[in-house]
Write a protein that holds these residues in place. Structure first.
Motif, PDB file in Angstrom:
ATOM      1  N   GLY A  18       0.516  -1.690   0.259  1.00  0.00           N
ATOM      2  CA  GLY A  18       0.185  -0.023   0.343  1.00  0.00           C
ATOM      3  C   GLY A  18       0.822   1.086   0.520  1.00  0.00           C
ATOM      4  N   GLY A  19      -0.140   2.357  -0.274  1.00  0.00           N
ATOM      5  CA  GLY A  19       1.102   3.912  -0.227  1.00  0.00           C
ATOM      6  C   GLY A  19       1.412   4.422   1.279  1.00  0.00           C
ATOM      7  N   VAL A  20       0.352   4.124   1.998  1.00  0.00           N
ATOM      8  CA  VAL A  20       1.436   4.727   3.259  1.00  0.00           C
ATOM      9  C   VAL A  20       2.774   4.367   3.211  1.00  0.00           C
ATOM     10  CG1 VAL A  20       1.007   5.842   5.580  1.00  0.00           C
ATOM     11  CG2 VAL A  20      -0.598   5.207   3.683  1.00  0.00           C
ATOM     12  N   SER A 230      -2.026  -2.659  -8.472  1.00  0.00           N
ATOM     13  CA  SER A 230      -3.312  -1.853  -7.016  1.00  0.00           C
ATOM     14  C   SER A 230      -3.037  -3.325  -5.840  1.00  0.00           C
ATOM     15  CB  SER A 230      -4.908  -2.377  -7.771  1.00  0.00           C
ATOM     16  OG  SER A 230      -4.875  -1.352  -8.562  1.00  0.00           O
ATOM     17  N   ARG A 231      -3.132  -3.241  -5.031  1.00  0.00           N
ATOM     18  CA  ARG A 231      -3.906  -3.737  -4.010  1.00  0.00           C
ATOM     19  C   ARG A 231      -5.278  -4.659  -4.181  1.00  0.00           C
ATOM     20  NH1 ARG A 231      -5.805  -1.731   0.038  1.00  0.00           N
ATOM     21  NH2 ARG A 231      -6.156   0.056  -0.576  1.00  0.00           N
ATOM     22  N   TRP A 232      -5.124  -5.669  -4.039  1.00  0.00           N
ATOM     23  CA  TRP A 232      -6.444  -6.324  -4.214  1.00  0.00           C
ATOM     24  C   TRP A 232      -7.758  -6.236  -3.020  1.00  0.00           C
ATOM     25  CZ3 TRP A 232      -5.641  -9.021  -8.709  1.00  0.00           C
ATOM     26  CH2 TRP A 232      -4.367  -9.034  -8.068  1.00  0.00           C
ATOM     27  N   LEU A 235     -11.720  -1.060  -4.230  1.00  0.00           N
ATOM     28  CA  LEU A 235     -12.117   0.129  -4.554  1.00  0.00           C
ATOM     29  C   LEU A 235     -11.147   0.197  -5.887  1.00  0.00           C
ATOM     30  CD1 LEU A 235     -12.389   2.552  -2.242  1.00  0.00           C
ATOM     31  CD2 LEU A 235     -14.521   1.079  -3.330  1.00  0.00           C
ATOM     32  N   LYS A 236     -10.366  -0.568  -6.191  1.00  0.00           N
ATOM     33  CA  LYS A 236      -9.129  -0.530  -7.268  1.00  0.00           C
ATOM     34  C   LYS A 236      -9.850  -1.334  -8.213  1.00  0.00           C
ATOM     35  CE  LYS A 236      -5.978   1.142  -4.117  1.00  0.00           C
ATOM     36  NZ  LYS A 236      -5.235   2.227  -4.726  1.00  0.00           N
ATOM     37  N   ASP A 237     -10.975  -1.896  -8.412  1.00  0.00           N
ATOM     38  CA  ASP A 237     -11.893  -2.533  -9.286  1.00  0.00           C
ATOM     39  C   ASP A 237     -10.521  -3.491 -10.840  1.00  0.00           C
ATOM     40  OD1 ASP A 237     -14.426  -2.914 -10.594  1.00  0.00           O
ATOM     41  OD2 ASP A 237     -14.242  -1.031 -11.703  1.00  0.00           O
ATOM     42  N   THR A 333       1.347   7.544 -10.105  1.00  0.00           N
ATOM     43  CA  THR A 333       2.691   9.032  -9.997  1.00  0.00           C
ATOM     44  C   THR A 333       4.253   8.036 -10.468  1.00  0.00           C
ATOM     45  OG1 THR A 333       1.848  10.148  -8.918  1.00  0.00           O
ATOM     46  CG2 THR A 333       3.833  10.539  -8.696  1.00  0.00           C
ATOM     47  N   GLU A 334       3.732   7.008 -10.216  1.00  0.00           N
ATOM     48  CA  GLU A 334       5.495   6.379 -10.597  1.00  0.00           C
ATOM     49  C   GLU A 334       5.323   6.312 -11.605  1.00  0.00           C
ATOM     50  OE1 GLU A 334       5.015   3.567  -6.070  1.00  0.00           O
ATOM     51  OE2 GLU A 334       3.785   3.065  -8.082  1.00  0.00           O
ATOM     52  N   ALA A 335       4.318   5.208 -13.017  1.00  0.00           N
ATOM     53  CA  ALA A 335       4.360   5.520 -14.349  1.00  0.00           C
ATOM     54  C   ALA A 335       4.364   6.772 -14.643  1.00  0.00           C
ATOM     55  CB  ALA A 335       2.791   4.558 -14.679  1.00  0.00           C
TER      56      ALA A 335
HETATM   57  N1  UDP Z   1       2.966  -1.866  -4.432  1.00  0.00           N
HETATM   58  C1  UDP Z   1       4.477  -2.656  -4.545  1.00  0.00           C
HETATM   59  N2  UDP Z   1       3.633  -3.648  -4.064  1.00  0.00           N
HETATM   60  C2  UDP Z   1       3.215  -4.249  -4.724  1.00  0.00           C
HETATM   61  C3  UDP Z   1       1.982  -3.629  -5.295  1.00  0.00           C
HETATM   62  C4  UDP Z   1       1.706  -2.123  -4.939  1.00  0.00           C
HETATM   63  O1  UDP Z   1       4.956  -2.137  -4.000  1.00  0.00           O
HETATM   64  O2  UDP Z   1       2.823  -5.843  -5.295  1.00  0.00           O
HETATM   65  C5  UDP Z   1       2.959  -0.127  -4.172  1.00  0.00           C
HETATM   66  C6  UDP Z   1       3.060   0.543  -5.796  1.00  0.00           C
HETATM   67  O3  UDP Z   1       3.442   0.695  -6.423  1.00  0.00           O
HETATM   68  C7  UDP Z   1       2.779   2.401  -4.878  1.00  0.00           C
HETATM   69  C8  UDP Z   1       2.147   1.179  -4.150  1.00  0.00           C
HETATM   70  O4  UDP Z   1       1.974   0.247  -3.641  1.00  0.00           O
HETATM   71  O5  UDP Z   1       4.108   2.261  -4.358  1.00  0.00           O
HETATM   72  C9  UDP Z   1       0.376   0.858  -3.357  1.00  0.00           C
HETATM   73  O6  UDP Z   1      -0.480   3.063  -3.542  1.00  0.00           O
HETATM   74  P1  UDP Z   1      -1.440   3.941  -4.188  1.00  0.00           P
HETATM   75  O7  UDP Z   1      -1.468   5.161  -3.497  1.00  0.00           O
HETATM   76  O8  UDP Z   1      -1.256   3.749  -5.735  1.00  0.00           O
HETATM   77  O9  UDP Z   1      -2.446   2.873  -3.207  1.00  0.00           O
HETATM   78  P2  UDP Z   1      -3.247   2.185  -1.905  1.00  0.00           P
HETATM   79  O10 UDP Z   1      -2.239   0.428  -1.828  1.00  0.00           O
HETATM   80  O11 UDP Z   1      -2.285   3.099  -1.118  1.00  0.00           O
HETATM   81  O12 UDP Z   1      -4.616   2.689  -1.959  1.00  0.00           O
END
Ligand code: UDP
Length: 418
Positions: A18-20, A230-232, A235-237, A333-335
Motif C-alpha cells: 500500500g501507498g502509506v 494495485s492492492r486487491w 475500490l481498485k476494480d 505517479t510512479e508510471a
Molecule cells: N506496490 C508494491 N508492491 C506491490 C503492489 C503495489 O510496492 O506488489 C506499491 C505501488 O507501487 C505503490 C503502492 O504500493 O507505491 C500503492 O499505492 P497507491 O497510492 O497507488 O494505492 P494504495 O494502496 O495506497 O491505495
C-alpha cells in the motif's frame, strides 16, 4: 536512549503493502538526511479491528456499509486496540515531540499522546471529492472524540479531512523517490531479466519465486501490455479492468499485479478480492484468458518487489488505474515518472494528479467502453504517448518528488513548535 532534538514519529498499520508504507519507506530516510530526528511505529491489531478500519476506509471514500459502526462495540473495539498502544508510545516520547498518525486506523492513539504534551498530526491520505457523499460523515462522528486532540490535519486534497476541524490544516500531496528501487532507471536488459525471472515474458519458466502468476503462457515478445498495479481492493476494480478486455485490440495483453494479500495483515479484504479476480479470470473464454496475466507479488524481499514493479511499469505500453475512488494513486505517479502514458479514473486524487490530455487521459471508471477507447487511442497514437509521457514526467519532477514532501513536513513541524 536520549536525543537532543524533538522527535517526529510516523505511525501507520503496516510496513509493507500500500501507498502509506511505500511513502514512509522513502520519506523517513529523506527526513533523517534533512536533519529531522525521525522514527516509525506500526500499530498491531486483530482481524476484527482491521475489518472495522477497512469500513472506515471505504466510508471515507463515500462507499461501503456504515452498519458496523453503529453501537458501542465498534467504538470499544477501536479504542481498546489503539489506546494502550498510544499510551506505550507516549511513554517513549517527551513533551514537545510530534507524532504523525496516518489515516483513520491510527487516530485513536491521539488522546494518549496529547495527554503527555505530544503534538499530534493527523495525515489523511483518503477521501472523496463527491460533495454529495454523506458516508464520510459516519466516520467524522465516530472519530469525533479523537479530533479534540489533533493539532493539525494534513490531507491530499482540500476536500479531504473532517469538514468542521477548526485548527490548522494543510494540503500535502504524497510523493515518490526517483532514486528508489521502485523508480530508478532500469535498462531494457534489466527489465527483461526481471520479468523473465517471474515467467511473465520470455521462453523459460521463471525461477524467481517473488511472484506467482495465473496465466496460460508468457506475454509474446512484441505484444502491447496494458498494466494495472494495485492492492486487491474492491475500490481498485481489478474485475472492472478485466471487463474492458473485449474493447481492446486482439494483440493486447492485460497484466494485473498486486501484493500477496496473505502477507498483508491490515487488509483482510485482499484475500477475498484476489479470489474473486481469479474466479473472473477462470471464467474468461480461452482466447481472452490467454491475454490476461494475474501477478501476485510477494513482499518478503521488498527490494525485489520494488524492482519488479519498476520493470512492469517500464515494460507497459499503457498504465491503467481504473479505481472507483482514490485518495492519491502513487502507482500513477510512479508510471508518469517513467514517461508512461496513463489512463486514470477521473476521481479523487487521480483527477488532480493527471491533467486530461496533457499528462495522461482521465476516464469515467464505470464506462468500460470509454476506458477501452482511451487505451486504444494511446496504443495507436505513439506521438500522443510521447507527448503525454514527457509532460507527465516533467509534472512529477515539478510537484511530486520526495524533497517537496520533506519540505512540507519540515514546515508543519516547525509551526507546531512555535
Ligand atoms: N506496490 C508494491 N508492491 C506491490 C503492489 C503495489 O510496492 O506488489 C506499491 C505501488 O507501487 C505503490 C503502492 O504500493 O507505491 C500503492 O499505492 P497507491 O497510492 O497507488 O494505492 P494504495 O494502496 O495506497 O491505495
Amino acid at each position: 536512549m536520549s536525543y537532543d532534538r524533538p522527535l517526529l514519529v510516523h505511525v501507520n498499520t503496516t510496513s509493507t503493502g500500500g501507498g502509506v508504507a511505500e511513502l514512509l519507506h522513502r520519506l523517513i530516510p529523506a527526513q533523517n538526511d534533512d536533519g529531522t530526528a525521525v522514527g516509525w511505529a506500526v500499530v498491531s491489531g486483530n482481524p476484527e479491528f482491521f475489518a472495522l478500519t477497512k469500513t472506515l476506509h471505504h466510508l471515507l471514500h463515500g462507499k461501503g456499509d456504515p452498519t458496523p459502526l453503529a453501537g458501542v462495540d465498534a467504538g470499544t473495539l477501536y479504542r481498546s486496540v489503539l489506546r494502550p498502544q498510544g499510551l506505550w508510545l507516549a511513554g517513549q516520547l517527551r513533551e514537545g515531540d510530534t507524532v504523525a498518525l496516518h489515516d483513520p486506523q491510527t487516530l485513536g492513539m491521539a488522546p494518549m499522546l496529547a495527554a503527555r504534551g505530544i503534538r499530534v498530526v493527523w495525515h489523511c491520505h483518503i477521501g472523496t471529492t463527491d460533495r454529495s457523499a454523506t458516508k464520510p460523515d459516519y466516520v467524522w462522528r465516530f472519530l469525533a472524540p479523537e479530533f479534540d486532540d489533533v493539532d493539525v490535519v494534513l490531507a491530499t486534497r482540500p476536500e479531504f479531512g473532517p469538514p468542521r476541524f477548526a485548527r490548522r490544516r494543510h494540503v500535502v500531496a504524497p510523493a515518490i523517490d526517483p532514486d528508489s528501487p521502485k523508480n530508478r532507471p532500469l535498462t531494457a536488459a534489466e527489465v527483461d531479466a526481471l520479468l523473465g525471472g517471474i515467467g511473465l515474458v520470455g521462453p523459460a519458466a521463471g525461477d524467481d519465486l517473488s511472484a506467482t502468476l495465473d496465466q496460460v503462457g508468457p506475454v509474446p515478445p512484441n505484444a502491447p501490455i496494458v498494466l494495472q498495479v494495485s492492492r486487491w481492493d474492491p475500490l481498485k476494480d481489478m474485475i472492472g479492468v478485466l471487463r474492458c478486455l473485449p474493447g481492446l485490440p486482439q494483440d493486447v495483453h492485460l497484466v494485473l499485479a498486486g501484493p500477496d494479500p496473505y502477507e498483508v495483515t491490515d487488509d483482510p479484504e485482499g484475500v477475498v478480492v484476489l479470489a474473486e479476480v481469479r474466479a473472473a479470470y477462470r471464467d474468461l473464454p480461452e482466447p481472452e484468458r490467454r491475454r490476461v496475466h494475474l501477478v501476485n507479488l510477494s513482499m518478503r524481499d521488498p527490494e525485489r518487489n520494488a524492482l519488479l514493479i519498476n520493470a512492469l511499469q517500464r515494460r507497459a505500453d499503457v498504465v491503467l488505474q481504473k479505481s472507483l475512488e482514490e485518495g492519491f494513486g502513487l502507482t500513477v505517479t510512479e508510471a508518469m515518472h517513467k514517461y508512461r502514458p496513463v489512463v486514470a479514473s477521473a476521481v479523487g486524487g487521480l483527477a488532480l494528479q493527471v491533467v486530461d490530455g496533457e499528462t495522461g487521459l482521465l476516464v469515467d471508471p464505470t464506462d468500460y467502453a470509454g476506458v477501452a477507447a482511451a487505451v486504444r487511442r494511446l496504443l495507436v497514437d505513439r506521438d500522443l504517448c510521447r507527448r503525454l509521457g514527457a509532460q507527465a514526467a516533467a509534472e512529477v519532477a515539478r510537484r511530486y518528488h520526495i524533497s517537496r514532501l520533506v519540505a512540507d513536513y519540515r514546515q508543519v513541524v516547525r509551526q507546531l513548535q512555535t
